[in-house]
Motif scaffolding. Sequence first.
Motif, mmCIF file in Angstrom:
data_model
loop_
_atom_site.group_PDB
_atom_site.id
_atom_site.type_symbol
_atom_site.label_atom_id
_atom_site.label_comp_id
_atom_site.label_asym_id
_atom_site.label_seq_id
_atom_site.Cartn_x
_atom_site.Cartn_y
_atom_site.Cartn_z
ATOM 1 N N VAL A 124 0.839 -1.204 0.000
ATOM 2 C CA VAL A 124 0.000 0.000 0.000
ATOM 3 C C VAL A 124 0.872 1.252 0.000
ATOM 4 O O VAL A 124 0.647 2.192 -0.771
ATOM 5 C CB VAL A 124 -0.954 -0.006 1.225
ATOM 6 C CG1 VAL A 124 -1.604 1.339 1.433
ATOM 7 C CG2 VAL A 124 -2.002 -1.104 1.078
ATOM 8 N N ASN A 125 1.882 1.266 0.859
ATOM 9 C CA ASN A 125 2.789 2.411 0.957
ATOM 10 C C ASN A 125 3.498 2.673 -0.371
ATOM 11 O O ASN A 125 3.587 3.816 -0.831
ATOM 12 C CB ASN A 125 3.799 2.156 2.083
ATOM 13 C CG ASN A 125 4.525 3.399 2.516
ATOM 14 O OD1 ASN A 125 3.913 4.411 2.817
ATOM 15 N ND2 ASN A 125 5.837 3.311 2.557
ATOM 16 N N GLU A 126 4.002 1.612 -0.980
ATOM 17 C CA GLU A 126 4.712 1.750 -2.255
ATOM 18 C C GLU A 126 3.783 2.218 -3.378
ATOM 19 O O GLU A 126 4.192 2.983 -4.252
ATOM 20 C CB GLU A 126 5.400 0.442 -2.628
ATOM 21 C CG GLU A 126 6.563 0.080 -1.723
ATOM 22 C CD GLU A 126 7.648 1.137 -1.686
ATOM 23 O OE1 GLU A 126 8.125 1.559 -2.760
ATOM 24 O OE2 GLU A 126 8.024 1.555 -0.566
ATOM 25 N N ALA A 127 2.534 1.762 -3.360
ATOM 26 C CA ALA A 127 1.576 2.179 -4.392
ATOM 27 C C ALA A 127 1.306 3.677 -4.305
ATOM 28 O O ALA A 127 1.228 4.369 -5.327
ATOM 29 C CB ALA A 127 0.270 1.401 -4.255
ATOM 30 N N ILE A 128 1.193 4.188 -3.092
ATOM 31 C CA ILE A 128 0.984 5.634 -2.920
ATOM 32 C C ILE A 128 2.245 6.397 -3.314
ATOM 33 O O ILE A 128 2.180 7.394 -4.039
ATOM 34 C CB ILE A 128 0.569 5.952 -1.470
ATOM 35 C CG1 ILE A 128 -0.818 5.359 -1.183
ATOM 36 C CG2 ILE A 128 0.558 7.471 -1.240
ATOM 37 C CD1 ILE A 128 -1.222 5.399 0.275
ATOM 38 N N SER A 163 6.844 11.924 -7.211
ATOM 39 C CA SER A 163 8.254 11.931 -7.591
ATOM 40 C C SER A 163 9.100 11.900 -6.323
ATOM 41 O O SER A 163 8.602 12.154 -5.216
ATOM 42 C CB SER A 163 8.583 13.204 -8.386
ATOM 43 O OG SER A 163 8.540 14.341 -7.528
ATOM 44 N N GLU A 164 10.371 11.597 -6.465
ATOM 45 C CA GLU A 164 11.288 11.578 -5.324
ATOM 46 C C GLU A 164 11.321 12.945 -4.642
ATOM 47 O O GLU A 164 11.319 13.035 -3.409
ATOM 48 C CB GLU A 164 12.688 11.176 -5.792
ATOM 49 C CG GLU A 164 13.645 10.869 -4.663
ATOM 50 C CD GLU A 164 13.236 9.657 -3.830
ATOM 51 O OE1 GLU A 164 13.415 9.720 -2.601
ATOM 52 O OE2 GLU A 164 12.748 8.672 -4.393
ATOM 53 N N GLU A 165 11.321 14.010 -5.444
ATOM 54 C CA GLU A 165 11.340 15.373 -4.897
ATOM 55 C C GLU A 165 10.059 15.665 -4.129
ATOM 56 O O GLU A 165 10.090 16.281 -3.058
ATOM 57 C CB GLU A 165 11.531 16.414 -6.013
ATOM 58 C CG GLU A 165 12.868 16.339 -6.724
ATOM 59 C CD GLU A 165 12.939 15.213 -7.760
ATOM 60 O OE1 GLU A 165 11.892 14.795 -8.305
ATOM 61 O OE2 GLU A 165 14.057 14.727 -8.007
ATOM 62 N N GLU A 166 8.907 15.235 -4.669
ATOM 63 C CA GLU A 166 7.634 15.464 -3.981
ATOM 64 C C GLU A 166 7.607 14.715 -2.652
ATOM 65 O O GLU A 166 7.145 15.251 -1.642
ATOM 66 C CB GLU A 166 6.457 15.004 -4.849
ATOM 67 C CG GLU A 166 6.172 15.908 -6.021
ATOM 68 C CD GLU A 166 5.153 15.331 -6.989
ATOM 69 O OE1 GLU A 166 4.366 16.131 -7.535
ATOM 70 O OE2 GLU A 166 5.141 14.090 -7.207
#
Length: 151
Positions: A114-118, A123-126
Amino acid sequence: MSYTLENSIGYQTNLVATMLKTSFTKLLQPRFGIAAEQFATLKIIDEDQEVTQTQMAEMLGKDKTTVGRSIESLIKKDLLKREDCSLDKRANRISLTPKAKEILEQAVPLAHKVNEAIKAKLSEEELESYFRVLDIILQESKNFEEIIGEK
């Protein structure tokens, strides 16, 4: 800008947190019979067997009484056990039961998915910015009296 719930940091943060917690509970409850906050309690104990109830309360953003009730509920579900501390007879050690360990073995990958899907939507910056902003909000939320000039 006038104050509305739409532009309220507290309201919007709580809305997101409530939705995450409710949605995750809907995944956990039918599979394992636990809610999201109970999962968090089990995970905290799994990661640090020496954690105190006060530390857990701080980590969960709850008071000690609420955490104590949650612990009692998890003991009744045979997910936690309480043992006397050999060094301090007034203290109790809380640990996971084999049943809790089984649940975590299955629930942690679910939480990760779930965490990875969100995170995949950001983006990495976001994501870095999001965590930086959350940290600022967390730190400032501890100083409301100071912010409004009453300290």
